[in-house]
Design an enzyme around this catalytic site. Structure first.
Site, PDB file in Angstrom:
ATOM      1  N   HIS A 198     -33.552  20.778   2.851  1.00  0.00           N
ATOM      2  CA  HIS A 198     -34.959  20.802   2.461  1.00  0.00           C
ATOM      3  C   HIS A 198     -35.641  19.441   2.404  1.00  0.00           C
ATOM      4  CE1 HIS A 198     -38.576  22.542   1.073  1.00  0.00           C
ATOM      5  NE2 HIS A 198     -38.071  23.545   0.421  1.00  0.00           N
ATOM      6  N   TYR A 209     -44.772  29.654  -9.612  1.00  0.00           N
ATOM      7  CA  TYR A 209     -44.893  28.635  -8.566  1.00  0.00           C
ATOM      8  C   TYR A 209     -45.133  29.328  -7.236  1.00  0.00           C
ATOM      9  CZ  TYR A 209     -43.453  24.519  -5.757  1.00  0.00           C
ATOM     10  OH  TYR A 209     -43.404  23.468  -4.880  1.00  0.00           O
ATOM     11  N   THR A 259     -46.319  19.531   0.181  1.00  0.00           N
ATOM     12  CA  THR A 259     -46.672  20.764  -0.530  1.00  0.00           C
ATOM     13  C   THR A 259     -47.405  20.464  -1.832  1.00  0.00           C
ATOM     14  OG1 THR A 259     -44.567  20.833  -1.727  1.00  0.00           O
ATOM     15  CG2 THR A 259     -44.680  22.002   0.397  1.00  0.00           C
TER      16      THR A 259
END
Length: 777
Positions: A468, A584, A597
């Site tokens: 990630h 979230y 993000t």
């Protein structure tokens, strides 16, 4: 392959008559072709660098400016207003004729004028791209200002921008006013706190703003002036790279194959086409081919580290290492590692040739060496032990050479002996097992440090596990969409399931990697594996396709599909836990340079008001319920737009917290905010390239999307992908160790919430009466 050819390209022996030199012209020819490919790539990069450097102008525009200026001089029309004469006076070359000096002066002036025009055009484009009011306009009601803006952006963008052409023209992420951020934060936590708790938090926020907040804000604004993006580097380092726990499950995520079909049951053939499709995508990235998309350009910085990238462990923080190019992939099969060259003499191997090489690996009868089979567990466990072992035992010799082959590979490939997919007697259970296999596998048969690992199963099913830190899911999803579509519709298979093309039988076999694994390393592998297995066993995954309706019918109700789904998740969570939680939802900030993000706090006052009213009233007025739902969806859309346009809450507070740590000051407010758990973490993976899939003629070629592990030990992770007009795929995860969460139960609540809300909006009574529904809970 090139190094093997270099070793045999020439041979010589010393005889009494002298030196007998023998050249292998075939090997030299292959070396020449390989070098030619390398130089072509260098020239292409240089060309692209020039094109990007002058964008939004073109290199040929310089010639136009020069000719126009020179023509004006010869017609006695001085466009420079005397500057050319000044330049001629200060030219260091006096040996040229008057005419030659004039030409040189015009050349210098034209170049300076051209560069000034480029900077002006770039500044104007940056101003245009800073306009975001278009996002806040209602669908179908576009203002004249936005229409003019779209026209100007198209005119300024040129005809064929490259992948990175817009980078220097994208605006920087703005730092929101601290007062606005605190107000939005307090609004977001109001439905989650009691009156006394909210009063205490309000007092903490006010104290923070009056004392420490403005000081931290000044430092943050200074960074925003200096850095390209005031969030991204800290976000990458402190959220991802400084994590010392396992990245498997906690950070890495997965992507699935087609839901209903498997293009071929031949494992080697599926691997051949998949590897080819990925390398074709890399070729597009290297040539900076810009994929057609929306009018509004998005930051493409995340594409730079897609291939040839590895996250290497460190003592305090990991490091992302990226290599310019790689001509091989690393392959794992039955506890053995191989290096598979995918180029031969500068030519990309055909899918059939790669299949042939993969089959060689599958047929290799050799056994793993001691300690080799579970070596990948080091990347699945805690980071510090992996760093210590890597530093002591993998920094030299054969282990370093083999580790370099894995880390420098274009990507990692696992040939899995298991069979996955939804077919069989238990399709629902099979999908859940499929998700867990992609998320963590056996904890040692994936290399979790690689930017992404491809998994090809024995029955031809495939999937992907991505690290990630280097990029977010939309970038990887774009890659995986292209791979699936190219594999199925462009490359294709023969009738017997093999790749198309011919095979050059003289290809050197894949190279088996060698290891020397001492007892100390084997002991650490066992420790890391036990940590990883405990984590993997604790994860509960549930994947299900929702086919009752999709975005087509939702849009007919004039509602945002994402807002509809988020409200359904709020209703589902309330039914599951009888409370609300901090929620979230990931949104992108790629409208800004190096944006990643931002968080949309989906649990709002409006969403809670709707859920409570719907859930608590046995008999309710449809009109009133619809009104509350409309307010909630409008609020959600506004929160999403604010997050995308740089007015989010959480990244700003996160950066203020980082500044406070650098200054060595403590903030009770920031400490409490950053410690709040996200018990419901959600993300949408949108289909970005519908033009690649023929949904009309091939409706079964539907992607399942992907998922991730839960963020909080007592919470849920929910990923969803809206496919076509009539389907939504869900991926739900939680921890088995927390008795009050259950991914299958939550999946049932999600499905029922979707049906109930849709029934309410279409004026049809819910299938389960409210009183009966409460008793069932």
């Amino acid at each position: 392959m090139a190094e093997a050819h270099q070793a045999v390209a020439f041979q010589f022996t010393i005889t009494p008559e002298g030196i007998d030199l023998r050249l292998s012209y075939q090997a030299l020819s292959q070396i020449y072709l390989s070098g030619l490919r390398s130089w072509k790539k260098r020239i292409s990069r240089m060309k692209n660098r020039v094109i990007k450097g002058v964008y939004p102008a073109s290199p040929s525009s310089w010639l136009f400016v020069f000719i126009a200026t020179l023509a004006a001089m010869y017609t006695r029309s001085d466009l420079s207003m005397g500057l050319i004469a000044k330049i001629r006076e200060h030219l260091p070359v006096s040996s040229l004729s008057v005419q030659g000096q004039t030409v040189v002066s015009v050349l210098v002036f034209s170049t300076l004028l051209w560069l000034s025009l480029i900077l002006t055009l770039r500044f104007c484009l940056k101003l245009l791209l800073s306009y975001h009011r278009w996002m806040f306009e209602q669908h179908g009601h576009i203002s004249a200002t936005t229409k003019l803006w779209v026209t100007l952006v198209r005119l300024m963008s040129g005809r064929k921008p490259l992948l990175y052409s817009y980078q220097t023209s994208l605006p920087c992420l703005p730092v929101p006013p601290i007062k606005d951020t605190l107000e939005r934060y307090l609004e977001s936590v109001r439905p989650l706190l009691s009156d006394p708790e909210f009063q205490r938090m309000t007092a903490l926020a006010a104290q923070f703003e009056e004392t420490l907040g403005n000081r931290l804000q000044r430092y943050l604004k200074l960074k925003a002036l200096w850095a390209t993006n005031y969030v991204s580097d800290w976000w990458e380092e402190y959220i991802y790279l400084r994590g010392r726990g396992p990245i498997m499950v906690n950070s890495n995520y997965y992507g699935m194959d087609f839901l209903y079909v498997t293009p071929t049951p031949v494992q080697a053939a599926r691997a051949g086409n998949t590897i080819t499709a990925l390398l074709l995508y890399r070729r597009k990235v290297n040539s900076e081919h810009r994929v057609p998309g929306t009018v509004v350009p998005l930051c493409a910085a995340q594409c730079e580290r897609m291939f040839n990238t590895t996250r290497t462990p460190g003592e305090e923080t990991d490091v992302l290492q990226h290599w310019q190019d790689s001509e091989f992939v690393a392959v794992f099969h039955r506890g053995r590692f191989f290096r598979l060259w995918v180029y031969n003499a500068g030519r990309l191997l055909s899918p059939r040739e790669i299949e042939y090489q993969i089959q060689r690996i599958l047929d290799d009868p050799s056994m793993p060496r001691p300690g080799e089979s579970r070596l990948g567990a080091l990347t699945a466990g805690d980071r510090v032990p992996w760093y210590n072992v890597r530093k002591q035992y993998f920094s030299s010799g054969v282990n370093k050479r083999s580790l370099d082959c894995i880390e420098k590979a274009a990507f990692f490939v696992t040939l899995d002996d298991d069979e996955q997919g939804m077919k069989g007697e238990d399709p629902a259970g099979n999908l859940d097992r499929y998700a867990k296999s992609l998320l963590h596998g056996k904890c040692y048969d994936r290399w979790f440090d690689k930017s992404f690992s491809v998994v090809v199963y024995k029955n031809g099913k495939s999937g992907l596990n991505a690290e990630h830190s280097w990029a977010d899911a939309p970038t990887v999803a774009h890659l995986w969409e292209y791979t699936l579509a190219t594999d199925a519709f462009q490359l294709g298979y023969t009738e017997d399931g093999h790749c198309k093309g011919e095979v050059e039988r003289c290809l050197s076999p894949p190279q088996r990697l060698s290891w020397e694994i001492p007892k100390e390393v084997q002991e650490q592998v066992s420790v890391s594996l036990s940590v990883a297995q405990a984590l993997a066993d604790d994860v509960d995954c549930h994947v299900f396709p929702f086919r009752d309706f999709g975005k087509g019918r939702i849009k007919k109700l004039k509602i945002s599909p994402d807002a509809f789904i988020q409200l359904a998740l709020q209703l589902a969570y309330y039914r599951d836990r009888k409370t609300f939680c901090l929620t979230y939802e990931a949104s992108m900030t790629r409208l800004f340079r190096e944006g990643r993000t931002e968080t949309v706090r989906s649990c709002s006052n409006q969403s809670c008001a709707f859920v409570k009213f719907y859930y608590d009233h046995n008999t309710f007025t449809i009109k009133q319920c619809r009104r509350l739902f409309q307010l909630a969806t409008e609020k959600h859309q506004n929160l999403y737009r604010l997050a995308m346009t740089g007015s989010g809450i959480d990244r700003h507070l996160f950066c203020l917290y980082v500044v406070s740590k650098y200054l060595g000051v403590e903030s009770p407010f920031l400490t409490e905010v950053l410690s709040e758990p996200w018990r419901l973490s959600t993300s949408q993976t949108p289909v970005q390239q519908l033009e690649l899939f023929d949904m009309k003629n091939h409706p079964d070629f539907i992607s399942l999307g992907g998922g991730f592990g839960p963020v909080a030990d007592d919470g849920y992770g929910v990923s969803y992908i809206i496919v076509g007009e009539d389907m939504i795929n869900y991926h739900v995860s939680c921890k088995r160790s927390f008795s009050e969460t259950d991914s299958h139960r939550f999946g049932v609540h999600i499905r029922q919430a979707l049906l109930d809300i849709f029934s309410m909006l279409t004026a049809v009574k819910p299938e389960v009466p409210q009183e009966q529904d409460k008793k069932q809970q």
